[in-house]
Design an enzyme around this catalytic site. Structure first.
Site, PDB file in Angstrom:
ATOM      1  N   CYS A 336       0.773  -1.105   0.102  1.00 50.25           N
ATOM      2  CA  CYS A 336      -0.019   0.121   0.033  1.00 50.25           C
ATOM      3  C   CYS A 336       0.697   1.383   0.043  1.00 50.25           C
ATOM      4  O   CYS A 336       0.260   2.230  -0.654  1.00 50.25           O
ATOM      5  CB  CYS A 336      -0.810   0.039   1.255  1.00 50.25           C
ATOM      6  SG  CYS A 336      -0.568  -0.903   2.714  1.00 50.25           S
ATOM      7  N   ARG A 365       7.057 -11.640   4.146  1.00 47.52           N
ATOM      8  CA  ARG A 365       6.389 -11.414   5.778  1.00 47.52           C
ATOM      9  C   ARG A 365       7.184 -12.611   6.296  1.00 47.52           C
ATOM     10  O   ARG A 365       7.397 -13.740   5.949  1.00 47.52           O
ATOM     11  CB  ARG A 365       4.930 -11.811   5.910  1.00 47.52           C
ATOM     12  CG  ARG A 365       4.251 -10.619   5.113  1.00 47.52           C
ATOM     13  CD  ARG A 365       2.739 -10.984   5.241  1.00 47.52           C
ATOM     14  NE  ARG A 365       2.128  -9.862   4.483  1.00 47.52           N
ATOM     15  CZ  ARG A 365       0.910  -9.737   4.201  1.00 47.52           C
ATOM     16  NH1 ARG A 365      -0.063 -10.624   4.797  1.00 47.52           N
ATOM     17  NH2 ARG A 365       0.411  -8.832   3.501  1.00 47.52           N
ATOM     18  N   GLN A 383       1.209 -10.792  -4.420  1.00 44.35           N
ATOM     19  CA  GLN A 383      -0.463 -10.494  -4.254  1.00 44.35           C
ATOM     20  C   GLN A 383      -0.879  -9.787  -5.576  1.00 44.35           C
ATOM     21  O   GLN A 383      -0.041  -8.985  -5.992  1.00 44.35           O
ATOM     22  CB  GLN A 383      -0.643  -9.497  -3.189  1.00 44.35           C
ATOM     23  CG  GLN A 383      -0.364 -10.368  -1.919  1.00 44.35           C
ATOM     24  CD  GLN A 383      -0.484  -9.169  -0.610  1.00 44.35           C
ATOM     25  OE1 GLN A 383       0.001  -8.172  -0.652  1.00 44.35           O
ATOM     26  NE2 GLN A 383      -1.506  -9.607   0.255  1.00 44.35           N
ATOM     27  N   ASP A 385      -2.568  -7.263  -6.000  1.00 39.28           N
ATOM     28  CA  ASP A 385      -2.919  -6.354  -4.873  1.00 39.28           C
ATOM     29  C   ASP A 385      -3.519  -4.982  -5.642  1.00 39.28           C
ATOM     30  O   ASP A 385      -2.861  -4.488  -6.692  1.00 39.28           O
ATOM     31  CB  ASP A 385      -1.915  -5.963  -4.079  1.00 39.28           C
ATOM     32  CG  ASP A 385      -2.137  -5.217  -2.801  1.00 39.28           C
ATOM     33  OD1 ASP A 385      -3.369  -5.230  -2.455  1.00 39.28           O
ATOM     34  OD2 ASP A 385      -1.089  -5.107  -1.927  1.00 39.28           O
ATOM     35  N   HIS A 387      -5.089  -0.905  -4.987  1.00 36.19           N
ATOM     36  CA  HIS A 387      -5.698   0.098  -3.847  1.00 36.19           C
ATOM     37  C   HIS A 387      -6.521   1.136  -4.442  1.00 36.19           C
ATOM     38  O   HIS A 387      -6.327   1.520  -5.529  1.00 36.19           O
ATOM     39  CB  HIS A 387      -4.571   0.764  -3.131  1.00 36.19           C
ATOM     40  CG  HIS A 387      -3.593  -0.217  -2.143  1.00 36.19           C
ATOM     41  ND1 HIS A 387      -2.625  -0.666  -2.549  1.00 36.19           N
ATOM     42  CD2 HIS A 387      -4.005  -0.602  -1.062  1.00 36.19           C
ATOM     43  CE1 HIS A 387      -2.257  -1.886  -1.741  1.00 36.19           C
ATOM     44  NE2 HIS A 387      -2.838  -1.510  -0.702  1.00 36.19           N
ATOM     45  N   LYS A 466     -12.687  -6.114   6.868  1.00 32.37           N
ATOM     46  CA  LYS A 466     -12.533  -6.687   5.760  1.00 32.37           C
ATOM     47  C   LYS A 466     -13.596  -7.819   5.270  1.00 32.37           C
ATOM     48  O   LYS A 466     -14.261  -8.375   6.115  1.00 32.37           O
ATOM     49  CB  LYS A 466     -11.129  -7.246   5.583  1.00 32.37           C
ATOM     50  CG  LYS A 466     -10.872  -8.416   6.487  1.00 32.37           C
ATOM     51  CD  LYS A 466      -9.315  -8.737   6.470  1.00 32.37           C
ATOM     52  CE  LYS A 466      -8.952  -9.944   7.630  1.00 32.37           C
ATOM     53  NZ  LYS A 466      -7.936 -10.757   7.023  1.00 32.37           N
ATOM     54  N   HIS A 512      -8.234  -1.557   0.106  1.00 34.51           N
ATOM     55  CA  HIS A 512      -7.214  -2.755  -0.081  1.00 34.51           C
ATOM     56  C   HIS A 512      -7.990  -3.906  -0.407  1.00 34.51           C
ATOM     57  O   HIS A 512      -8.707  -4.355   0.001  1.00 34.51           O
ATOM     58  CB  HIS A 512      -6.553  -3.220   1.095  1.00 34.51           C
ATOM     59  CG  HIS A 512      -5.653  -1.846   1.889  1.00 34.51           C
ATOM     60  ND1 HIS A 512      -4.427  -1.645   1.990  1.00 34.51           N
ATOM     61  CD2 HIS A 512      -6.204  -1.154   2.759  1.00 34.51           C
ATOM     62  CE1 HIS A 512      -4.420  -0.725   2.922  1.00 34.51           C
ATOM     63  NE2 HIS A 512      -5.239  -0.283   3.266  1.00 34.51           N
TER      64      HIS A 512
END
Length: 641
Positions: A336, A365, A383, A385, A387, A466, A512
């Site tokens: 992000c 991670r 990911q 991903d 935003h 979420k 997200h």
RNA sequence: GCCAGCGUAGCUCAGCGGUAGAGCAACUGAUUCGUAAUCAGUAGGUCGGUGGUUCAAUCCCACUCGCUGGCUCCA
């Protein structure tokens, strides 16, 4: 009190009985109990023991061990038998809790030493003895004080703690032989109602699921109405092993993970890398189609930025750090931040919104060693991903759009799933009001679109609530993949603004979201879902050419070239092996089509295709075949090459 | 991170105080074959790593790395 009661049955019929008759007695009178299949009753939709006397009339139905509820009762009773056995075999073992679960049951014990796999045999043997004794399960009710005294006297501190924490004043107990347990029931009439069971494993488990508590010893087991059903279950476990993505990953040459490279770090082999590339291309195409912009952030960002975002306070133990030129950096665990900076790089107008930044972002991670699992849980993953920055008014439409995106994609892969709404966790940032807004937005979109969902209290991300979509692996374990997270906090922390119609600066809302989630995990689930037999458009190898003898090689080369020209992923197997051998290997590699070429095919200028399902297709012209299967690489109506 | 189990040839596994075996794969040769395994031969291992006990360790002990099943945590 009535003398006679009227009982109605599921078929609509009713019958009168003397008051006080037990559920069991009615079953016998009505011949319901032949075959021992009945394990409990249901009076006015409430589960009861067969031994319960009926004082009032009502609706009565019988629960058999074949039904889900019946199976659960059978397993729960088996867990009591196991607890008794454990206490008889291992003196001083204290009991904690022992419920029925999805595929069986468990019971937690505290004992001065851990149980080993070998101990299970002793326990199983003792359980069989208890079953043979045909001890009745006897229910009784006591008040709080008596319950506490009973379990104190029996030196069962965990039970005492449970009783103390329950608000009830009455507690039900179930006894069989010398064993007594605090339990709501219902239970089987007798220990010998258990026919087929198996203890399946031991594991540590924290008391009340809290890692600050003492670790207890959990024994897992399962029970079925008969031996056949038990064996069927054990067979399904074996089959699940054959679909295991770690095994198929090796067999199909997709990926490997090496001790010497590091735990949780995936190395993609040619076919796995190809599969992943196909997924990535698919993702880029679908995101561009849906109004996303592709962006890319760096792998490391300065520590101060992670401090500002709250990651350092809330996510530090999962992050990797490094230092360059005396400057501290954090290796990104999420994508992000860079997207926030892109947003901030220019003044934004309400006319620019929504802005949708998409990145196939690789994150690191630091996961605890014990949780790593094949592709499903790794330390470096990518990911899909994005935003989304939008006005509060646009929020619900954006959420809806993402849900539709998820539904389309999950449908494409033929996944079944459920949505889950996760609310504020203990460790989190942001105001109560922001959390309420965000949670409300997510929930109302689900409700307005009639999407069923479960609520998982306290399972949100630290910055917002979420909606999660969990997919199941071959053993039925759920893995979170897609997720939609609503965030009012990070825009605040980074002071994101847009200029509204009124010329004033306003705060955008941020979402997200991931669709497949982590590509690694998604591939893991995908491999198990298809058992390695990927749909044609995803198959790393779509067809393999198998000439029967050397004299067919030249012709086979021509076919190979033709397939290559049409951009099919084709291989050839010219090894000096018999046809049957090479077919077997191609089949084990789950290659969708084998193109067999022998004298017949050369003579008629064709090929004899065979599918991986073992179906022989008629000898046909190469161009015709390639033309026909072009439709199999269509995804959402577009050909994927 | 915690509990239990397990690391032996590329893979699947046997052996468990006197330094290793099988099947498949690999390689070589023969076979040129019609829809799920052709035959024969050859080669292949510091028994996860590091210490220790012992005359002697793949085997026993400690530590460590990794894997598996759970727990906790998470995409």
């Amino acid at each position: 009190m009535k003398d006679v009661i009227t009982i109605t049955f599921p078929d609509g019929s009713f019958q009168r009985f003397p008051a006080g008759i037990t559920v069991q007695e009615i079953a016998v009178l009505r011949n319901e109990n032949d075959g021992d299949g009945v394990v409990a009753g249901k009076v006015n939709n409430r589960l009861v023991d067969l031994s319960v006397p009926l004082l009032e009339g009502g609706a009565l139905e019988y629960v058999t061990a074949e039904s889900e509820e019946g199976l659960s009762i059978l397993r729960h009773s088996t867990s009591h038998i196991m607890a008794q056995a454990v206490q008889e075999v291992f003196e001083g073992a204290q009991v904690a809790i022992g419920p029925a679960i999805a595929d069986g049951f468990y019971y937690d014990f505290d004992y001065f030493r851990p149980f080993t796999v070998d101990d299970l045999e002793l326990v199983e043997k003792k359980m069989r003895e208890i079953i043979n004794e045909a001890l009745p399960f006897i229910r009784e009710e006591v008040d709080r004080e008596a319950a506490i005294k009973l379990f104190q006297d029996r030196n069962e501190p965990y039970k005492v703690e449970l009783i103390r924490d329950f608000p009830d004043e009455k507690f039900s107990l179930y006894r069989q032989g010398s064993f007594v347990d605090l339990c709501r029931g219902p239970h089987l009439p007798s220990t010998n109602s258990v026919k087929s069971f198996r203890l399946t494993g031991v594991a540590g488990a924290y008391w009340r699921g809290d890692e600050r508590n003492r670790m207890l010893q959990r024994i897992y087991g399962t029970a079925f109405p008969d031996e056949e059903a038990l064996n069927g279950y054990l067979q399904r476990l074996e089959e699940a092993k054959r679909r295991d993505h770690r095994r198929l990953g090796k067999e199909l040459g997709l990926f490997s993970i090496h001790e010497e490279a590091g735990a949780g770090l995936v190395i993609y082999h040619p076919r796995g890398a190809l599969l992943r590339t196909i997924l990535e291309d698919f993702e880029k195409r679908e995101h561009l189609k849906r109004g996303y912009d592709i962006v890319k952030g760096p792998q490391i960002l300065k520590l101060e930025l992670w401090e500002k975002s709250g990651h350092l306070d809330n996510y530090r133990e999962n992050m990797y750090f490094t230092e360059v030129d005396n400057q501290k950096y954090g290796l990104k665990p999420m994508n992000c931040l860079a997207h926030m900076l892109i947003y901030k790089s220019s003044i934004r107008s309400y006319r620019d919104l929504p802005l949708r930044y998409f990145e196939l972002g690789t994150v690191h991670r630091h996961e605890k060693t014990g949780v790593l699992h094949g592709l499903m849980r790794v330390r470096e993953f990518t990911q899909d991903d994005a935003h989304i920055f939008c006005t509060p008014a646009q929020l619900k439409d954006e959420i809806k759009g993402i849900i539709q995106f998820v539904q389309e994609v999950m449908g494409l892969f033929d996944f079944s799933y459920e949505m889950e709404l996760s609310t504020r966790p203990e460790k989190s940032i942001g105001s109560d009001e922001a959390w309420e807004n965000a949670t409300g937005a997510l929930m109302s979109v689900l409700q307005e679109n009639g999407i069923p969902f479960a609520v998982d209290e306290g399972a949100g991300a630290f910055y917002g609530p979420k909606i999660d979509i969990k997919l199941k692996d071959s053993l039925g374990r759920a893995w979170q993949c897609a997720t939609i997270q609503c965030d009012f906090t990070l825009p605040e922390r980074f002071d994101l603004t847009y200029v509204g119609t009124d010329g004033e600066r306003h705060r955008p809302v941020m979402l997200h979201r991931v669709i497949l989630g982590a590509l690694e995990r998604f591939m893991g689930v995908l491999i198990e879902h298809f058992g390695g037999a990927f749909p044609f458009w995803l198959a790393p190898v779509q067809m393999i050419i198998i000439p029967i003898a050397e004299r067919h090689h030249a012709y086979a080369d021509e076919v190979y070239q033709k397939a290559k020209m049409k951009k099919f992923r084709v291989e050839k197997d010219y090894r000096n092996e018999k046809l049957g051998f090479r077919i077997r290997e191609a089949q084990l590699k789950k290659i969708p089509y084998m193109l067999i070429i022998g004298d017949r095919e050369v003579d008629s200028c064709g090929i004899a295709p065979r599918t991986r399902e073992g179906k022989d297709l008629e000898c046909q012209n190469v161009e015709d075949f390639l033309g026909a299967i072009q439709s199999e690489r269509k995804v959402f109506g577009e050909e994927v090459i």
